[in-house]
Design a protein around this motif. Structure first.
Motif, PDB file in Angstrom:
ATOM      1  N   PHE A 364       1.003  -1.164   0.163  1.00 11.96           N
ATOM      2  CA  PHE A 364      -0.092  -0.063   0.018  1.00 11.96           C
ATOM      3  C   PHE A 364       0.889   1.311   0.010  1.00 11.96           C
ATOM      4  O   PHE A 364       0.619   2.383  -0.748  1.00 11.96           O
ATOM      5  N   VAL A 365       1.944   1.231   1.009  1.00 13.21           N
ATOM      6  CA  VAL A 365       2.831   2.428   0.889  1.00 13.21           C
ATOM      7  C   VAL A 365       3.468   2.637  -0.413  1.00 13.21           C
ATOM      8  O   VAL A 365       3.692   3.739  -1.018  1.00 13.21           O
ATOM      9  N   THR A 366       4.020   1.547  -0.951  1.00 11.05           N
ATOM     10  CA  THR A 366       4.866   1.624  -2.148  1.00 11.05           C
ATOM     11  C   THR A 366       3.598   2.268  -3.553  1.00 11.05           C
ATOM     12  O   THR A 366       4.144   3.149  -4.143  1.00 11.05           O
ATOM     13  N   ALA A 367       2.585   1.650  -3.394  1.00 15.32           N
ATOM     14  CA  ALA A 367       1.358   2.294  -4.189  1.00 15.32           C
ATOM     15  C   ALA A 367       1.388   3.672  -4.202  1.00 15.32           C
ATOM     16  O   ALA A 367       1.290   4.676  -5.168  1.00 15.32           O
ATOM     17  N   ALA A 368       1.132   4.101  -2.861  1.00 16.63           N
ATOM     18  CA  ALA A 368       0.919   5.642  -2.763  1.00 16.63           C
ATOM     19  C   ALA A 368       2.253   6.493  -3.069  1.00 16.63           C
ATOM     20  O   ALA A 368       1.957   7.654  -3.474  1.00 16.63           O
ATOM     21  N   PHE A 369       3.295   5.985  -2.849  1.00 13.27           N
ATOM     22  CA  PHE A 369       4.587   6.822  -3.158  1.00 13.27           C
ATOM     23  C   PHE A 369       5.735   6.181  -3.933  1.00 13.27           C
ATOM     24  O   PHE A 369       6.710   5.839  -3.738  1.00 13.27           O
ATOM     25  N   PRO A 370       5.263   6.016  -5.249  1.00 15.36           N
ATOM     26  CA  PRO A 370       6.253   5.372  -6.053  1.00 15.36           C
ATOM     27  C   PRO A 370       7.494   6.136  -6.709  1.00 15.36           C
ATOM     28  O   PRO A 370       7.446   6.217  -7.824  1.00 15.36           O
ATOM     29  N   PHE A 375      13.341   5.892  -2.294  1.00 12.15           N
ATOM     30  CA  PHE A 375      13.542   4.815  -1.131  1.00 12.15           C
ATOM     31  C   PHE A 375      15.032   4.424  -1.116  1.00 12.15           C
ATOM     32  O   PHE A 375      15.430   4.291  -0.136  1.00 12.15           O
ATOM     33  N   VAL A 376      15.736   4.674  -2.029  1.00 10.70           N
ATOM     34  CA  VAL A 376      17.147   4.257  -1.972  1.00 10.70           C
ATOM     35  C   VAL A 376      17.775   5.288  -1.279  1.00 10.70           C
ATOM     36  O   VAL A 376      18.691   4.920  -0.273  1.00 10.70           O
ATOM     37  N   ASN A 377      17.777   6.628  -1.507  1.00 10.71           N
ATOM     38  CA  ASN A 377      18.474   7.702  -1.044  1.00 10.71           C
ATOM     39  C   ASN A 377      18.170   7.952   0.649  1.00 10.71           C
ATOM     40  O   ASN A 377      18.924   7.933   1.454  1.00 10.71           O
ATOM     41  N   LEU A 378      16.760   7.548   0.875  1.00 14.27           N
ATOM     42  CA  LEU A 378      16.340   7.912   2.328  1.00 14.27           C
ATOM     43  C   LEU A 378      17.217   6.780   3.277  1.00 14.27           C
ATOM     44  O   LEU A 378      17.528   7.078   4.477  1.00 14.27           O
ATOM     45  N   PHE A 419      31.169   9.753   9.739  1.00 13.86           N
ATOM     46  CA  PHE A 419      30.088   9.297   9.250  1.00 13.86           C
ATOM     47  C   PHE A 419      28.618   9.830   9.810  1.00 13.86           C
ATOM     48  O   PHE A 419      27.819   9.787   9.434  1.00 13.86           O
ATOM     49  N   SER A 420      28.902  10.151  11.018  1.00 12.14           N
ATOM     50  CA  SER A 420      27.684  10.879  11.647  1.00 12.14           C
ATOM     51  C   SER A 420      27.465  12.058  10.872  1.00 12.14           C
ATOM     52  O   SER A 420      26.226  12.423  10.830  1.00 12.14           O
ATOM     53  N   LEU A 421      28.169  12.876  10.551  1.00 15.60           N
ATOM     54  CA  LEU A 421      28.013  14.178   9.842  1.00 15.60           C
ATOM     55  C   LEU A 421      27.605  13.641   8.290  1.00 15.60           C
ATOM     56  O   LEU A 421      26.592  14.366   8.082  1.00 15.60           O
ATOM     57  N   LEU A 422      28.100  12.563   7.865  1.00 14.53           N
ATOM     58  CA  LEU A 422      27.677  12.306   6.512  1.00 14.53           C
ATOM     59  C   LEU A 422      26.387  11.814   6.623  1.00 14.53           C
ATOM     60  O   LEU A 422      25.356  12.261   5.732  1.00 14.53           O
ATOM     61  N   ALA A 423      25.629  11.195   7.550  1.00 12.34           N
ATOM     62  CA  ALA A 423      24.580  10.779   7.763  1.00 12.34           C
ATOM     63  C   ALA A 423      23.309  11.987   7.819  1.00 12.34           C
ATOM     64  O   ALA A 423      22.367  12.016   7.174  1.00 12.34           O
ATOM     65  N   VAL A 424      23.652  13.072   8.601  1.00 13.08           N
ATOM     66  CA  VAL A 424      22.856  14.084   8.770  1.00 13.08           C
ATOM     67  C   VAL A 424      22.749  14.795   7.364  1.00 13.08           C
ATOM     68  O   VAL A 424      21.718  15.168   6.897  1.00 13.08           O
ATOM     69  N   VAL A 425      23.900  15.001   6.748  1.00 15.58           N
ATOM     70  CA  VAL A 425      24.003  15.850   5.179  1.00 15.58           C
ATOM     71  C   VAL A 425      23.228  14.902   4.188  1.00 15.58           C
ATOM     72  O   VAL A 425      22.198  15.461   3.484  1.00 15.58           O
ATOM     73  N   THR A 426      23.460  13.683   4.237  1.00 20.11           N
ATOM     74  CA  THR A 426      22.548  12.679   3.212  1.00 20.11           C
ATOM     75  C   THR A 426      21.339  12.780   3.357  1.00 20.11           C
ATOM     76  O   THR A 426      20.477  12.503   2.558  1.00 20.11           O
ATOM     77  N   THR A 427      20.882  12.627   4.862  1.00 17.65           N
ATOM     78  CA  THR A 427      19.447  12.539   4.956  1.00 17.65           C
ATOM     79  C   THR A 427      18.872  14.055   4.665  1.00 17.65           C
ATOM     80  O   THR A 427      17.446  14.084   4.114  1.00 17.65           O
ATOM     81  N   ILE A 428      19.319  14.982   4.751  1.00 17.09           N
ATOM     82  CA  ILE A 428      19.049  16.390   4.232  1.00 17.09           C
ATOM     83  C   ILE A 428      18.578  16.465   2.737  1.00 17.09           C
ATOM     84  O   ILE A 428      17.680  16.681   2.339  1.00 17.09           O
ATOM     85  N   SER A 429      19.630  15.702   2.258  1.00 11.36           N
ATOM     86  CA  SER A 429      19.592  15.457   0.772  1.00 11.36           C
ATOM     87  C   SER A 429      18.327  14.781   0.439  1.00 11.36           C
ATOM     88  O   SER A 429      17.638  14.932  -0.673  1.00 11.36           O
ATOM     89  N   ALA A 430      17.971  13.569   0.985  1.00  7.94           N
ATOM     90  CA  ALA A 430      17.188  12.691   0.683  1.00  7.94           C
ATOM     91  C   ALA A 430      15.811  13.286   1.198  1.00  7.94           C
ATOM     92  O   ALA A 430      14.897  13.009   0.195  1.00  7.94           O
ATOM     93  N   VAL A 431      15.503  13.919   2.222  1.00  6.43           N
ATOM     94  CA  VAL A 431      14.390  14.828   2.580  1.00  6.43           C
ATOM     95  C   VAL A 431      14.045  15.467   1.324  1.00  6.43           C
ATOM     96  O   VAL A 431      12.736  15.936   0.943  1.00  6.43           O
ATOM     97  N   LEU A 433      14.823  15.701  -1.779  1.00 12.40           N
ATOM     98  CA  LEU A 433      14.337  15.048  -3.000  1.00 12.40           C
ATOM     99  C   LEU A 433      13.035  14.549  -2.929  1.00 12.40           C
ATOM    100  O   LEU A 433      12.336  14.358  -3.552  1.00 12.40           O
ATOM    101  N   ILE A 434      12.688  14.141  -1.546  1.00  8.60           N
ATOM    102  CA  ILE A 434      11.269  13.553  -1.360  1.00  8.60           C
ATOM    103  C   ILE A 434      10.566  14.764  -1.468  1.00  8.60           C
ATOM    104  O   ILE A 434       9.233  14.552  -1.936  1.00  8.60           O
ATOM    105  N   VAL A 435      10.654  16.022  -0.822  1.00  8.80           N
ATOM    106  CA  VAL A 435       9.797  16.939  -0.919  1.00  8.80           C
ATOM    107  C   VAL A 435       9.639  17.667  -2.259  1.00  8.80           C
ATOM    108  O   VAL A 435       8.619  17.742  -2.487  1.00  8.80           O
ATOM    109  N   ASN A 436      10.606  17.570  -3.245  1.00  7.46           N
ATOM    110  CA  ASN A 436      10.490  17.951  -4.503  1.00  7.46           C
ATOM    111  C   ASN A 436       9.690  16.930  -5.360  1.00  7.46           C
ATOM    112  O   ASN A 436       8.755  17.189  -6.129  1.00  7.46           O
ATOM    113  N   ASP A 437       9.828  15.578  -5.135  1.00  7.72           N
ATOM    114  CA  ASP A 437       8.791  14.722  -5.707  1.00  7.72           C
ATOM    115  C   ASP A 437       7.469  14.582  -5.197  1.00  7.72           C
ATOM    116  O   ASP A 437       6.533  14.436  -6.131  1.00  7.72           O
TER     117      ASP A 437
END
Length: 447
Positions: A364-370, A375-378, A419-431, A433-437
């Motif tokens: 259901f979630v996949t069908a709603a947010f295709p 998925f990969v980046n987050l 890698f803690s800093l990298l996790a923060v930066v990449t999470t911002i990037s993923a979010v 991307l989601i907002v744009n999509d």
């Protein structure tokens, strides 16, 4: 000496135990509905190779190399691949601590750092697993839609194929309940994997030679380039690791540490060459306009696309099962009757219900947010980076910090911080991307 509270936080096996089969309760308190201490390293190595060469690799040319270009793309592929192999090699050593076997990542973190880290690890792992499985369902749906497109100019909506894929995954997970039970399916998975990869590579090389106007420029504003670059690093991490090493290692017979490392060598040599190879050749063939799903780009006769998509779909049914197995193990241990066989009438009924609920939710979630890249980046950023890179260094410092040399302590502290800093930066990037999509697509979009 461990305190009584620390001991209660773990579920571990003594190294003296023989194979622990399904639905056995160990005297030290561990209860698992799944098979432990049973499989060979060759079986697990083949499982890793085929599972990581799943349908996801059909998206990695776009997700990993388009945002980075050739120079940074190849550098990141090499560095992240080596670092991920090292991190998993390190974590494999902590499958045993003081003779106690940890078959779940969360148990190890809870034992060493307390109840709070137990639940943090549990949440991170399960978010990784669930988001990863949704990506699998989406890829399976894409494959089926591509097949239908070869026979019809107006194929059904993507959501119908997502439902079919979710149903197929459910049926396999119901009939093949554990990782160890996948053994007889690995041969089929291997044939399917190399069938679609060989055909794909042949067509990619042909298309690449005929495409004289390839563009490898990185497009977008400076902000887009930076954020998309970090998103690509997340995708490379997803390409190389699952965050489930201890759970997979639990199926191995002794010596489990040595055998897990042999399986990892197989993954990071034979397996890595294939999924990196497909990603690089796909980017070379089409450049920066390469699709998020490679078969959409392919030229040639109709049967080529049909064969690649059908083989990728069938292979994903098998490979997705490994990545979702820890959730199956948790649900089975919680809801099945452990004093009965896995295939008893009551347990079959209960397994049917828990698998059906899990796949109904994911489908259901996949069908709603295709949105495939999201998925990969987050899950490559918010959850997988800490699990893969930060936690193993934390474990090393906790277990060996008092006796380790100063340079080793500095090395692992630098890993934790970096890698803690990298996790923060990449999470911002993923979010981002989601907002744009979300702005670009509607819910249940027919992408």
């Amino acid at each position: 000496m461990e305190t009584k509270e620390e001991t209660s936080n773990i579920e571990a096996f003594s190294t003296e135990q023989g194979p622990i089969m399904s639905s056995v309760k160990h005297e030290n308190g561990l209860t698992s509905a799944h098979t432990i201490d049973h499989d060979s390293w060759q079986q697990v190595g083949l499982l890793l190779v085929t599972s990581f060469n799943c349908g996801y690799i059909l998206s990695f040319s776009n997700l990993m190399l388009v945002p980075l270009g050739w120079t940074w793309g190849i550098i990141c592929l090499v560095v992240v691949g080596l670092y991920t192999a090292y991190a998993n090699w390190l974590l494999a050593a902590f499958h045993f601590i003081n003779g106690q076997r940890f078959i779940r990542y969360r148990d190890l973190m809870g034992f060493l750092f307390g109840r709070e880290m137990y639940y943090i690890t549990w949440v991170f792992q399960y978010l990784t697993i669930l988001l990863g499985n949704m990506g699998f369902i989406l890829l399976g749906g894409k494959a089926l839609k591509e097949i239908n497109s070869e026979f019809s100019d107006s194929p059904l909506r993507l959501q119908y194929y997502i439902i079919i894929t979710g149903a197929a995954y459910f049926l396999f997970a119901f009939l093949i309940p554990t990782i160890s039970a996948m053994r007889r399916w690995l041969g089929i998975s291997t044939i399917l994997t190399f069938t679609y990869i060989i055909i794909l590579l042949v067509v990619l090389v042909k298309d690449g030679k005929s495409n004289k106007n390839k563009d490898y420029k990185i497009h977008g504003s400076k902000a887009d380039k930076v954020f998309n670059g970090f998103g690509a690093i997340s995708a490379i991490i997803v390409c190389n690791t699952s965050g489930l090493l201890l759970e997979i290692q639990s199926t191995l017979r002794k010596p489990a540490v040595e055998n897990m490392r042999k399986a990892l060598y197989t993954q990071y040599t034979a397996g890595l060459l294939v999924y990196y190879g497909v990603s690089i050749v796909g980017y070379w063939a089409y450049g920066s306009v390469v699709s998020t799903y490679l078969p959409e780009e392919l030229s040639g006769p109709k049967w080529v696309k049909i064969a690649i998509n059908f083989a990728a779909f069938l292979q994903s049914i098998v490979s997705q099962h490994m990545f979702l197995a820890p959730i199956h193990e948790t649900l089975d241990t919680k809801f099945l009757k452990l004093d009965e066989s896995m295939d008893s009438k009551e347990n079959i009924k209960r397994r049917f219900y828990v698998r059906a609920l899990l796949f109904s939710f994911n489908t259901f979630v996949t069908a709603a947010f295709p949105f495939m890249g999201d998925f990969v980046n987050l899950f490559g950023s918010f959850t997988l980076i800490p699990i893969t890179f930060v936690f193993p260094s934390m474990i090393f410092l906790k277990v060996k910090g008092k006796t380790a040399r100063l340079e080793k302590k500095a090395w692992h502290w630098s890993n934790i911080i970096l890698f803690s800093l990298l996790a923060v930066v990449t999470t911002i990037s993923a979010v981002r991307l989601i907002v744009n999509d979300v702005q670009q697509y509607s819910f249940f979009a027919n992408t």
